[in-house]
Scaffold this motif. Structure first.
Motif, mmCIF file in Angstrom:
data_model
loop_
_atom_site.group_PDB
_atom_site.id
_atom_site.type_symbol
_atom_site.label_atom_id
_atom_site.label_comp_id
_atom_site.label_asym_id
_atom_site.label_seq_id
_atom_site.Cartn_x
_atom_site.Cartn_y
_atom_site.Cartn_z
ATOM 1 N N LEU A 90 -52.957 50.003 -24.324
ATOM 2 C CA LEU A 90 -53.027 50.501 -22.948
ATOM 3 C C LEU A 90 -54.340 51.247 -22.708
ATOM 4 N N VAL A 91 -54.746 52.081 -23.661
ATOM 5 C CA VAL A 91 -56.021 52.800 -23.536
ATOM 6 C C VAL A 91 -57.173 51.798 -23.477
ATOM 7 N N ILE A 103 -61.638 48.969 -20.762
ATOM 8 C CA ILE A 103 -62.005 47.743 -20.044
ATOM 9 C C ILE A 103 -61.925 47.960 -18.533
ATOM 10 N N GLY A 104 -60.812 48.554 -18.081
ATOM 11 C CA GLY A 104 -60.585 48.736 -16.649
ATOM 12 C C GLY A 104 -61.250 49.950 -16.035
ATOM 13 N N GLN A 105 -61.847 50.809 -16.855
ATOM 14 C CA GLN A 105 -62.571 51.998 -16.375
ATOM 15 C C GLN A 105 -61.687 52.997 -15.627
ATOM 16 N N SER A 106 -60.381 53.008 -15.969
ATOM 17 C CA SER A 106 -59.457 53.930 -15.311
ATOM 18 C C SER A 106 -58.630 54.659 -16.370
ATOM 19 N N PRO A 107 -58.839 55.957 -16.559
ATOM 20 C CA PRO A 107 -58.093 56.691 -17.576
ATOM 21 C C PRO A 107 -56.573 56.548 -17.407
ATOM 22 N N VAL A 108 -55.868 56.598 -18.502
ATOM 23 C CA VAL A 108 -54.410 56.506 -18.505
ATOM 24 C C VAL A 108 -53.871 57.904 -18.205
ATOM 25 N N ARG A 109 -53.562 58.145 -16.946
ATOM 26 C CA ARG A 109 -53.217 59.494 -16.476
ATOM 27 C C ARG A 109 -52.067 60.135 -17.248
ATOM 28 N N GLU A 110 -51.027 59.365 -17.537
ATOM 29 C CA GLU A 110 -49.854 59.940 -18.196
ATOM 30 C C GLU A 110 -50.115 60.338 -19.650
ATOM 31 N N ILE A 160 -62.741 60.058 -25.444
ATOM 32 C CA ILE A 160 -63.573 58.944 -24.979
ATOM 33 C C ILE A 160 -64.857 59.531 -24.411
ATOM 34 N N GLU A 161 -65.965 59.209 -25.047
ATOM 35 C CA GLU A 161 -67.277 59.689 -24.615
ATOM 36 C C GLU A 161 -68.072 58.524 -24.030
ATOM 37 N N PRO A 162 -68.956 58.704 -23.120
ATOM 38 C CA PRO A 162 -69.354 59.957 -22.494
ATOM 39 C C PRO A 162 -68.465 60.367 -21.332
ATOM 40 N N ASP A 163 -67.294 59.747 -21.196
ATOM 41 C CA ASP A 163 -66.409 60.021 -20.062
ATOM 42 C C ASP A 163 -65.839 61.435 -20.055
#
Length: 98
Positions: A74-75, A81-88, A57-60
């Motif tokens: 989920l991604v 959308i939620g601006q929070s990476p899926v940590r797991e 995922i760019e530019p992240d």
């Protein structure tokens, strides 16, 4: 101020295709209505063979490994959308699990 658009990059290299990266791409395309502002792109290789399917995922600067088609929503919901990476799902070579 114009922010760079987010870009989802999916590897379609031989190793990733072996692990169904085409199905991961299809899952993102199925949800394209949610991704109006997101660029969807493919590359021949992301250089992380054996850990795929790989999604970047760019530019992240966020990398996901071993992505399964059922994980794509989920991604989309949590990260794009939620601006929070899926940590797991983060690729441990580039992201610590802390």
């Amino acid at each position: 101020m114009n922010k760079s658009p987010k870009r989802v990059v999916i590897c379609l290299g031989r190793s990733c295709r072996k692990y169904n990266s085409q199905k991961v791409l299809a899952a993102f395309k199925q949800n394209q209505d949610l991704l109006a502002e997101i660029e969807l792109d493919t590359v021949k290789c992301l250089g992380q063979c054996g850990n795929g399917p790989m999604v970047s995922i760019e530019p992240d600067g966020v990398w996901y490994s071993q992505v399964r088609p059922k994980e794509v929503p989920l991604v989309i919901e949590q990260h794009l959308i939620g601006q929070s990476p899926v940590r797991e799902m983060l690729y441990p070579k580039f992201h610590s699990k802390k």
